[in-house]
Design a protein around this motif. Structure first.
Motif, PDB file in Angstrom:
ATOM      1  N   MET A 163     -46.507  -2.043   8.321  1.00 32.87           N
ATOM      2  CA  MET A 163     -46.069  -1.298   9.497  1.00 32.87           C
ATOM      3  C   MET A 163     -46.972  -1.628  10.681  1.00 32.87           C
ATOM      4  O   MET A 163     -48.196  -1.701  10.541  1.00 32.87           O
ATOM      5  N   ALA A 164     -46.395  -1.835  11.846  1.00 29.01           N
ATOM      6  CA  ALA A 164     -47.183  -2.088  13.055  1.00 29.01           C
ATOM      7  C   ALA A 164     -47.825  -0.785  13.516  1.00 29.01           C
ATOM      8  O   ALA A 164     -47.150   0.251  13.604  1.00 29.01           O
ATOM      9  N   ALA A 165     -49.121  -0.819  13.810  1.00 27.60           N
ATOM     10  CA  ALA A 165     -49.843   0.382  14.235  1.00 27.60           C
ATOM     11  C   ALA A 165     -50.613   0.100  15.518  1.00 27.60           C
ATOM     12  O   ALA A 165     -51.282  -0.929  15.641  1.00 27.60           O
ATOM     13  N   THR A 166     -50.516   1.026  16.468  1.00 27.70           N
ATOM     14  CA  THR A 166     -51.188   0.910  17.760  1.00 27.70           C
ATOM     15  C   THR A 166     -51.966   2.188  18.033  1.00 27.70           C
ATOM     16  O   THR A 166     -51.528   3.279  17.667  1.00 27.70           O
ATOM     17  N   ARG A 167     -53.119   2.048  18.670  1.00 26.13           N
ATOM     18  CA  ARG A 167     -53.911   3.214  19.063  1.00 26.13           C
ATOM     19  C   ARG A 167     -53.962   3.305  20.581  1.00 26.13           C
ATOM     20  O   ARG A 167     -54.255   2.319  21.257  1.00 26.13           O
ATOM     21  N   LEU A 168     -53.661   4.486  21.122  1.00 26.35           N
ATOM     22  CA  LEU A 168     -53.734   4.733  22.556  1.00 26.35           C
ATOM     23  C   LEU A 168     -54.615   5.949  22.811  1.00 26.35           C
ATOM     24  O   LEU A 168     -54.714   6.849  21.995  1.00 26.35           O
TER      25      LEU A 168
END
Length: 333
Positions: free
Chosen positions: A208-213
């Motif tokens: 799964m693609a995971a991004t942190r903002l």
């Protein structure tokens, strides 16, 4: 009319048939008194109406029988359980409990520790915002235990961030989500880093693609900016640093006409009071926060004795579990 004479430690000692020092220890350091003797002393003291003088005890022993719990945000319901657990454990040991509010500031936290130094026997730091180096430095001069935070060489009690974050990712993956964005909390938050670490690792295993903002304010007011940023990311699932931020995200998505969970899924952390009152009810990671508060005080009370015995500080890890409600659903087509 002459004033009523108060019973003294010597009255209790004479009535109980023990030394005055034994009476004193029965109140100030019960571990040094035989359990049967202590119970006998306490019963005699109650019958005579004797109450120890905290100031006198502190002057004689150098101890105050008082501890302080410091929290970064006293209005966050997440800390209610921690406070209840800590206060209950302190009360059970006859210890006075002080609550301090550090306003999400590492500097305020350090100043409170220095200011309260002579007034308390130790500190329980919940979700401390101080750096590891500052915490270790202060721990050389002050008794400390940590809750929701780990620092090498110090006793701590945490909820399992790694295992809990895996539960979140597994849940979202089972619903067909292939992308997730983590809306992070304060930069100084150890938990924010650990939650992202757990989420990104679990997402990687699931492909799964995971991004942190972020960082975003860990309050409802921070939700608008977090929701807008999350929408730009294109992820179908939003995981917020805590439930207050998640509730703010739900409000912003509703304002923008984004349907939850049909268009996006939202998950929080902590399962605070009210997480099931919002619309839709929030899916969130729950943990035994009251137990963590109790453990923090227990670790503090045992720290000196364990150190004297040459034992390593305990690291207590408590289990987390995902509470699935209405804010998560199948990934949009």
């Amino acid at each position: 009319m002459s004033p009523v004479r108060r019973s003294t430690v010597y009255d209790v000692a004479r009535e109980a048939g023990v030394a005055a020092s034994t009476v004193s220890r029965a109140f100030s350091d019960p571990r040094r008194v035989n359990a049967v003797t202590r119970e006998h002393v306490l019963k005699v003291a109650e019958r005579l109406g004797y109450r120890p003088n905290p100031l006198a005890s502190a002057l004689q022993s150098g101890r105050t029988a008082t501890i302080a719990l410091l929290v970064p945000d006293i209005a966050n319901p997440h800390f209610f359980g921690t406070i209840r657990g800590a206060e209950g454990r302190a009360s059970a040991s006859g210890i006075t409990f002080i609550l301090g509010y550090t306003q999400e500031s590492a500097d305020n936290e350090r100043e409170q520790i220095l200011r309260l130094d002579r007034s308390v026997d130790g500190f329980v730091l919940a979700s401390s915002r101080m750096s590891d180096a500052t915490t270790v430095e202060l721990a050389r001069e002050h008794n400390m235990a940590l809750v929701n935070r780990q620092v090498e060489g110090l006793p701590s009690a945490i909820v399992d961030n790694g295992g809990g974050s895996r539960q979140i990712i597994d849940h979202l993956a089972s619903l067909g989500h292939r992308s997730v964005v983590y809306l992070s909390g304060p930069e100084q938050s150890w938990q924010a880093k650990e939650r992202w670490r757990g989420l990104s690792a679990a997402a990687g295993r699931c492909g799964m693609a995971a991004t942190r903002l972020g960082p975003f304010s860990p309050r409802v007011a921070g939700g608008a900016a977090a929701a807008d940023a999350a929408l730009v990311s294109g992820a179908t699932a939003f995981v917020a640093h805590n439930d207050l931020l998640a509730i703010g995200i739900l409000r912003r998505l509703a304002e923008r006409g984004i349907r939850v969970p049909r268009d996006r899924s939202v998950v929080g952390y902590d399962d605070i009071f009210g997480a099931d009152f919002c619309v839709p009810a929030l899916t969130t990671l729950a943990g035994p926060h009251e137990e963590a508060g109790r453990a923090g005080v227990e670790l503090l009370l045992n720290r000196v004795s364990r150190a004297a015995a040459g034992e390593a500080p305990r690291q207590v890890v408590l289990p987390a579990h995902l509470v699935v409600r209405d804010s998560t659903g199948p990934a949009p087509d």
